[in-house]
Design a protein around this motif. Structure first.
Motif, short mmCIF file in Angstrom:
data_model
loop_
_atom_site.label_atom_id
_atom_site.label_comp_id
_atom_site.label_asym_id
_atom_site.label_seq_id
_atom_site.Cartn_x
_atom_site.Cartn_y
_atom_site.Cartn_z
N LEU A 124 5.98 -5.52 -3.22
CA LEU A 124 5.20 -4.40 -2.71
C LEU A 124 5.79 -3.07 -3.18
CD1 LEU A 124 4.23 -5.36 0.94
CD2 LEU A 124 2.69 -4.69 -0.88
N ALA A 125 7.13 -3.02 -3.23
CA ALA A 125 7.78 -1.80 -3.70
C ALA A 125 7.45 -1.56 -5.17
CB ALA A 125 9.30 -1.91 -3.51
N GLN A 126 7.39 -2.63 -5.95
CA GLN A 126 7.09 -2.48 -7.38
C GLN A 126 5.73 -1.84 -7.62
OE1 GLN A 126 7.59 -5.58 -10.24
NE2 GLN A 126 9.36 -6.39 -9.24
N VAL A 127 4.76 -2.14 -6.75
CA VAL A 127 3.44 -1.52 -6.92
C VAL A 127 3.26 -0.35 -5.96
CG1 VAL A 127 2.39 -3.63 -7.78
CG2 VAL A 127 2.33 -3.15 -5.33
N ARG A 128 4.36 0.10 -5.40
CA ARG A 128 4.41 1.26 -4.48
C ARG A 128 3.43 1.13 -3.32
NH1 ARG A 128 3.68 5.19 -8.97
NH2 ARG A 128 5.15 4.32 -10.45
N PHE A 149 1.10 -7.58 3.92
CA PHE A 149 2.32 -8.36 3.75
C PHE A 149 2.02 -9.86 3.71
CE2 PHE A 149 6.32 -10.22 5.20
CZ PHE A 149 7.17 -9.64 4.29
N ASP A 150 1.13 -10.32 4.59
CA ASP A 150 0.71 -11.74 4.59
C ASP A 150 0.14 -12.14 3.24
OD1 ASP A 150 1.30 -12.31 7.21
OD2 ASP A 150 -0.68 -11.73 7.96
N LEU A 151 -0.72 -11.27 2.72
CA LEU A 151 -1.40 -11.58 1.46
C LEU A 151 -0.38 -11.73 0.33
CD1 LEU A 151 -4.68 -9.95 0.19
CD2 LEU A 151 -2.87 -10.57 -1.36
N VAL A 152 0.57 -10.81 0.28
CA VAL A 152 1.58 -10.87 -0.79
C VAL A 152 2.45 -12.11 -0.63
CG1 VAL A 152 3.54 -9.67 -1.82
CG2 VAL A 152 1.54 -8.39 -1.10
N THR A 153 2.77 -12.46 0.62
CA THR A 153 3.62 -13.64 0.87
C THR A 153 2.96 -14.92 0.37
OG1 THR A 153 4.31 -12.47 2.86
CG2 THR A 153 5.04 -14.73 2.64
N GLN A 202 -6.15 -3.76 -5.44
CA GLN A 202 -5.76 -4.32 -6.73
C GLN A 202 -4.24 -4.37 -6.86
OE1 GLN A 202 -8.66 -5.15 -8.70
NE2 GLN A 202 -7.01 -6.53 -9.23
N ARG A 203 -3.57 -3.34 -6.35
CA ARG A 203 -2.11 -3.32 -6.42
C ARG A 203 -1.51 -4.44 -5.58
NH1 ARG A 203 -1.94 2.93 -5.20
NH2 ARG A 203 0.23 2.67 -4.57
N VAL A 204 -2.12 -4.69 -4.43
CA VAL A 204 -1.63 -5.75 -3.55
C VAL A 204 -1.81 -7.12 -4.22
CG1 VAL A 204 -2.00 -6.91 -1.35
CG2 VAL A 204 -1.98 -4.44 -1.45
N PHE A 205 -2.97 -7.29 -4.87
CA PHE A 205 -3.21 -8.55 -5.61
C PHE A 205 -2.15 -8.74 -6.69
CE2 PHE A 205 -7.92 -10.05 -5.35
CZ PHE A 205 -7.61 -10.69 -4.17
N LEU A 206 -1.81 -7.66 -7.37
CA LEU A 206 -0.78 -7.75 -8.42
C LEU A 206 0.56 -8.13 -7.79
CD1 LEU A 206 0.19 -7.48 -11.29
CD2 LEU A 206 0.41 -5.01 -10.97
N ALA A 207 0.87 -7.52 -6.64
CA ALA A 207 2.13 -7.83 -5.97
C ALA A 207 2.21 -9.31 -5.62
CB ALA A 207 2.27 -6.98 -4.70
N GLU A 235 4.77 -0.34 -0.24
CA GLU A 235 5.61 -0.77 0.90
C GLU A 235 5.08 -0.25 2.22
OE1 GLU A 235 6.54 1.27 -1.66
OE2 GLU A 235 8.73 1.43 -1.64
N GLU A 236 4.65 1.01 2.21
CA GLU A 236 4.29 1.62 3.49
C GLU A 236 3.00 1.04 4.09
OE1 GLU A 236 2.93 5.85 2.52
OE2 GLU A 236 3.73 5.08 0.64
#
Lengths: 295, 244
Positions: B121-125, B92-96, B143-148, B127-128
């Protein structure tokens, strides 16, 4: 024992070293995460030259030696920064790699400082106020005065406050500097800021931990704290607490035993903390991992 | 063709070694563009030069006027190995971090920023995984988190450096769906890509690079065996074919 605590000197020493440990523990996390521990050590060692030169120049101007931090800290900062600037100059304009440049600069600044220090101590007629200057090698918390305490407190508080104000920016800088530049953060400026904070965290502790061993107070609490938590905020808080505990503990050990420099006493405590952390911390501790593998 | 990014006589060098040499390239707006070329061709360098994080020796980079010059206009997704995944932050920190570019000097990420991070996060599934330390993720999840993080930036141009490197097929399909959707919603996507067999399926536009520009244009007309051979030296033919 209560007499011991009510002693003004003891309280000054205790408060000063706790502040130093808290500040360097917190700022050390960024040095640790950015793999700049060696940079910190170069600043600490190099500052000896600045300390000696600052003492000497004040003596030459006023005719009396002054060992208060108001005189010595500016000298330490100047020498620490000068060694880093020279390293950059050398590595930019030659094929010498950064670690070699840092190593050489540490040796040059510390060696020259050491030579001048010995020279100063043997100079005839004796320079007034020179005794005790060599305590800066391994630290002497007991020499802290209440005037020094103000200097340590205000510089330390300013550094911590600056860190908190810039928390988000420093976090992304430490994690991913290229991304930080990409979203338009002033990366150059932030790097200088972080380096300056680290320099402050180092120089305020020189009197207590000494130039040779100050690096342990910067890096070991951070490395220990990292074992126990995976959140930057908690890591910085824990490193700060560990740093304060080890520094004040070391100061008390050194103050209650004759002629034991504070630096080595602190090193013993931070090493113990580190060993416990590396062995017993959940998830990352070696024992935990061993058990995990056995399951 | 409206141009999102244009480089003019762009030259970048690391030391004495030129990484890009006089590159004139026009990347179209609202399309998905693939940058392909052999190792050391300067593909990542081209992205970084567009982003402005490597010094240019000469030449210039012009972004579409809508993209503006503010720092959040370009969303950058670095190579996965560019960062230390042991760093003590959560997913979550990284995405923020994607919101930091538009925060004011004394501002901290607040409720709105957290909401946006959660949506991305939900867009790249993912969230959990929000509270996980980033090192606990698999390569594809990282990679998904980086995209988020790039999505949170609300950029209009996305630059991605080999997002499919060591990612499983399922994640690759998921990422490509997200990217195609992003393009259809009115964004420009630029990918450094390694796998020549999927170029024709993924990209509208292709840039073939080998320090100099080899070819640039619509995939159908540009991604030809001749151009690939020109970029990679020999063996272009068999690299392109899915079943040799």
């Amino acid at each position: 024992m209560s007499e011991f605590w009510s002693d003004y000197t003891v309280r000054v020493v205790f408060a000063g070293s706790a502040m130093v440990g808290a500040v360097s523990g917190a700022l050390g996390c960024f040095a640790y995460l950015r793999r700049q521990s060696l940079v910190g050590d170069v600043v600490a060692h190099s500052s000896l030259l600045g300390i000696v030169l600052a003492f000497w120049s004040v003596y030459l101007v006023t005719g009396a030696g002054d060992k208060s931090l108001y005189v010595l800290i500016p000298g330490a900062v100047a020498a620490g920064l000068a060694s880093l600037l020279l390293t950059r100059l050398v590595t930019r304009n030659s094929r010498i790699k950064e670690d070699a440049g840092l190593g050489v600069m540490l040796a040059v600044f510390f060696g020259t400082g050491m030579m001048l220090l010995r020279w100063l101590q043997r100079a005839q007629p004796p320079v007034p106020g020179r005794s005790g200057l060599d305590d800066y090698l391994f630290g002497m918390a007991a020499a802290t005065t209440s005037k020094d305490l103000w200097m340590i407190g205000s510089l330390g508080a300013a550094a911590i406050l600056t860190m908190l104000v810039n928390w988000s920016r420093l976090k992304v800088l430490a994690f991913d500097p290229e991304y930080a530049a990409g979203i338009g953060l002033p990366v150059r400026w932030l790097e200088v800021l972080l380096l300056s904070l680290m320099v402050v965290g180092i120089v305020i502790g020189l009197q207590i931990a000494g130039v040779v061993l100050m690096i342990s107070l910067l890096v070991a609490p951070a490395a220990s704290a990292r074992q126990w938590t995976s959140r930057l905020g908690r890591m910085v808080t824990l490193a700060s607490v560990l740093g304060a505990a080890c520094a004040s503990g070391g100061a008390l050990i050194s103050a209650t035993s004759r002629n034991l420099p504070t630096g080595p006493a602190i090193v013993v405590l931070v090493t113990l903390t580190f060993v416990v952390s590396i062995l017993f911390a959940p998830n990352r501790g070696l024992l935990f991992r061993r058990r995990h593998l056995a399951d | 063709m409206e141009v999102a990014i244009e480089t003019r006589q762009l030259t970048v060098a690391y030391g004495a070694q030129p990484a890009l040499w006089n590159v004139d390239v026009r990347i179209p707006l609202l399309k998905m563009t693939g940058i392909v070329g052999p190792n050391g061709a300067g593909k990542s360098t081209l992205l970084k030069a567009i982003l402005g994080t490597v010094p240019r020796l000469s030449g210039e980079v012009v972004l579409h006027r809508d993209a503006g010059r503010n720092g959040t206009a370009v969303g950058y997704v670095p190579q996965r190995n560019a960062v230390d995944w042991d760093f003590p932050i959560t997913v979550f920190d990284l995405v923020t971090m994607g919101t930091y570019g538009r925060l004011r000097w004394f501002q901290r990420p607040g409720k709105r920023e957290r909401e946006e991070a959660r949506e991305a996060l939900a867009q790249v599934r993912m969230e959990e995984f929000a509270d996980r330390q980033i090192g606990e993720l698999s390569g594809g999840q990282q990679q998904r988190v980086f995209l988020a993080r790039a999505l949170v930036q609300q950029a209009s141009i996305y630059l991605m450096d080999e997002p499919f490197a060591s990612v499983d097929a399922k994640t690759e399909n998921m990422l490509i769906d997200v990217l195609h959707r992003l393009r259809d919603e009115g964004n420009t996507i630029v990918l450094v890509h390694h796998d020549l067999t999927t170029v024709a399926d993924y990209f509208d536009h292709v840039v073939l690079l080998n320090r100099k520009l080899v070819a640039s244009g619509a995939t159908a007309t540009t991604f030809t065996p001749e151009n690939v051979e020109h970029a990679y030296g020999v063996a272009g033919q068999h690299l392109v074919q899915r079943h040799p």
